[in-house]
Design a protein around this motif. Sequence first.
Motif, PDB file in Angstrom:
ATOM      1  N   PHE A   1      -7.018   6.068   4.168  1.00 35.50           N
ATOM      2  CA  PHE A   1      -5.890   6.188   3.250  1.00 35.50           C
ATOM      3  C   PHE A   1      -5.535   7.659   3.047  1.00 35.50           C
ATOM      4  O   PHE A   1      -6.410   8.536   3.020  1.00 35.50           O
ATOM      5  CB  PHE A   1      -6.224   5.534   1.903  1.00 35.50           C
ATOM      6  CG  PHE A   1      -6.467   4.052   2.012  1.00 35.50           C
ATOM      7  CD1 PHE A   1      -5.531   3.219   2.595  1.00 35.50           C
ATOM      8  CD2 PHE A   1      -7.648   3.492   1.538  1.00 35.50           C
ATOM      9  CE1 PHE A   1      -5.751   1.858   2.703  1.00 35.50           C
ATOM     10  CE2 PHE A   1      -7.886   2.131   1.646  1.00 35.50           C
ATOM     11  CZ  PHE A   1      -6.932   1.310   2.229  1.00 35.50           C
TER      12      PHE A   1
ATOM     13  N   ASP B   1       0.125   6.691   0.379  1.00 37.05           N
ATOM     14  CA  ASP B   1      -0.248   5.281   0.455  1.00 37.05           C
ATOM     15  C   ASP B   1      -0.325   4.690  -0.949  1.00 37.05           C
ATOM     16  O   ASP B   1      -0.551   5.411  -1.926  1.00 37.05           O
ATOM     17  CB  ASP B   1      -1.598   5.119   1.164  1.00 37.05           C
ATOM     18  CG  ASP B   1      -1.512   5.371   2.661  1.00 37.05           C
ATOM     19  OD1 ASP B   1      -0.400   5.295   3.213  1.00 37.05           O
ATOM     20  OD2 ASP B   1      -2.556   5.665   3.270  1.00 37.05           O
ATOM     21  N   LYS B   2      -0.148   3.380  -1.044  1.00 32.22           N
ATOM     22  CA  LYS B   2      -0.155   2.710  -2.337  1.00 32.22           C
ATOM     23  C   LYS B   2      -1.328   1.736  -2.443  1.00 32.22           C
ATOM     24  O   LYS B   2      -1.671   1.056  -1.481  1.00 32.22           O
ATOM     25  CB  LYS B   2       1.153   1.940  -2.563  1.00 32.22           C
ATOM     26  CG  LYS B   2       2.377   2.822  -2.718  1.00 32.22           C
ATOM     27  CD  LYS B   2       3.607   1.976  -3.000  1.00 32.22           C
ATOM     28  CE  LYS B   2       4.852   2.838  -3.163  1.00 32.22           C
ATOM     29  NZ  LYS B   2       6.051   2.001  -3.439  1.00 32.22           N
ATOM     30  N   ALA B   3      -1.916   1.685  -3.639  1.00 29.83           N
ATOM     31  CA  ALA B   3      -3.010   0.757  -3.908  1.00 29.83           C
ATOM     32  C   ALA B   3      -2.800   0.098  -5.260  1.00 29.83           C
ATOM     33  O   ALA B   3      -2.415   0.762  -6.236  1.00 29.83           O
ATOM     34  CB  ALA B   3      -4.349   1.492  -3.896  1.00 29.83           C
TER      35      ALA B   3
ATOM     36  N   ASP C   1       4.826  -2.358   0.387  1.00 25.52           N
ATOM     37  CA  ASP C   1       4.108  -1.465   1.303  1.00 25.52           C
ATOM     38  C   ASP C   1       2.703  -1.130   0.821  1.00 25.52           C
ATOM     39  O   ASP C   1       2.055  -0.217   1.349  1.00 25.52           O
ATOM     40  CB  ASP C   1       4.896  -0.169   1.511  1.00 25.52           C
ATOM     41  CG  ASP C   1       5.300   0.509   0.199  1.00 25.52           C
ATOM     42  OD1 ASP C   1       5.181  -0.134  -0.861  1.00 25.52           O
ATOM     43  OD2 ASP C   1       5.731   1.681   0.251  1.00 25.52           O
TER      44      ASP C   1
ATOM     45  N   LYS D   1      -1.166  -1.001   0.589  1.00 28.10           N
ATOM     46  CA  LYS D   1      -2.159  -1.117   1.660  1.00 28.10           C
ATOM     47  C   LYS D   1      -3.537  -1.543   1.164  1.00 28.10           C
ATOM     48  O   LYS D   1      -4.410  -1.867   1.974  1.00 28.10           O
ATOM     49  CB  LYS D   1      -2.287   0.230   2.379  1.00 28.10           C
ATOM     50  CG  LYS D   1      -1.031   0.634   3.133  1.00 28.10           C
ATOM     51  CD  LYS D   1      -1.243   1.897   3.945  1.00 28.10           C
ATOM     52  CE  LYS D   1      -0.014   2.218   4.779  1.00 28.10           C
ATOM     53  NZ  LYS D   1      -0.214   3.441   5.607  1.00 28.10           N
ATOM     54  N   LEU D   2      -3.740  -1.558  -0.159  1.00 32.65           N
ATOM     55  CA  LEU D   2      -5.077  -1.815  -0.705  1.00 32.65           C
ATOM     56  C   LEU D   2      -4.955  -2.468  -2.066  1.00 32.65           C
ATOM     57  O   LEU D   2      -4.060  -2.124  -2.851  1.00 32.65           O
ATOM     58  CB  LEU D   2      -5.846  -0.488  -0.844  1.00 32.65           C
ATOM     59  CG  LEU D   2      -7.153  -0.502  -1.634  1.00 32.65           C
ATOM     60  CD1 LEU D   2      -8.239  -1.233  -0.855  1.00 32.65           C
ATOM     61  CD2 LEU D   2      -7.604   0.921  -1.964  1.00 32.65           C
TER      62      LEU D   2
ATOM     63  N   ALA E   1      -4.183  -7.573   6.710  1.00 34.29           N
ATOM     64  CA  ALA E   1      -2.940  -6.816   6.581  1.00 34.29           C
ATOM     65  C   ALA E   1      -2.997  -5.863   5.390  1.00 34.29           C
ATOM     66  O   ALA E   1      -2.418  -4.773   5.424  1.00 34.29           O
ATOM     67  CB  ALA E   1      -1.749  -7.764   6.436  1.00 34.29           C
ATOM     68  N   VAL E   2      -3.668  -6.278   4.330  1.00 37.30           N
ATOM     69  CA  VAL E   2      -3.921  -5.444   3.155  1.00 37.30           C
ATOM     70  C   VAL E   2      -5.427  -5.448   2.919  1.00 37.30           C
ATOM     71  O   VAL E   2      -6.058  -6.508   2.958  1.00 37.30           O
ATOM     72  CB  VAL E   2      -3.183  -5.973   1.906  1.00 37.30           C
ATOM     73  CG1 VAL E   2      -3.568  -5.183   0.662  1.00 37.30           C
ATOM     74  CG2 VAL E   2      -1.673  -5.920   2.114  1.00 37.30           C
ATOM     75  N   LYS E   3      -5.995  -4.289   2.687  1.00 43.93           N
ATOM     76  CA  LYS E   3      -7.431  -4.213   2.445  1.00 43.93           C
ATOM     77  C   LYS E   3      -7.732  -4.687   1.024  1.00 43.93           C
ATOM     78  O   LYS E   3      -7.026  -4.325   0.074  1.00 43.93           O
ATOM     79  CB  LYS E   3      -7.944  -2.786   2.622  1.00 43.93           C
ATOM     80  CG  LYS E   3      -7.593  -2.155   3.969  1.00 43.93           C
ATOM     81  CD  LYS E   3      -8.136  -2.939   5.144  1.00 43.93           C
ATOM     82  CE  LYS E   3      -7.840  -2.219   6.451  1.00 43.93           C
ATOM     83  NZ  LYS E   3      -8.226  -3.037   7.631  1.00 43.93           N
TER      84      LYS E   3
END
Length: 215
Positions: free
Chosen positions: A44, A48-50, A110, A112-113, A138-140
Amino acid sequence: GIIMMYQNVDVPDVRAKFGGGYVGAQLGPQGRALGEEAVRQFGFKEGDKAIVIVNLTQRERAQRELGVWEALEEAGVEIIHIQPPSGADWGADPNLGIPSITAAFAANPDVKLIVMPGGQMLGNTQTFFETVGIEPEAVKSIGFDTNEDIMSGFADGWIQLTSDQQPFLQGYLPVLSICQTAKFGLAPMSVDTGAGFIDVTNYQQVQDLANAGYR
């Protein structure tokens, strides 16, 4: 005299006043370590977005999640916070979180986590993702603890990383420490058991223990 040992949840003020040891995870450092491990494993980076699910009305019980949050922010990751509604026990019924999680992904496609706050929520990742329409891997999805659903999540690609508290040590070491103090006068143990990670490369080593209830 009375010999006191504490496990799983520390009470530092009580221990400072009355003595005793603690065997369990240091929650803040445990969370920070999980966030740092996620950055290391998944790469990451800035922007990036979580999604982080954490109840900020009870910050003393949110140290793990806040530790992850801090580590991710330091790596430049943007945090999308989900606050469970007051009085809602998502741990007892993770499906109560579906509307909030669905809305967060809809507003941030979008992402990612996602960081789950406990074993029940982490183990429900497949249900959350299928509801949103997210494919495995696809997403952690990361979080804390182990159970049968988390082991299945690793096997099927829904879950990628969890921080284990090593509950066997939390049960065994306090008893050992009390015996050593009583027999030999040794000082109570203080042991951090929250330093281990389980991921897709090693979950099979602990699968039988997790399925047997050692969580």
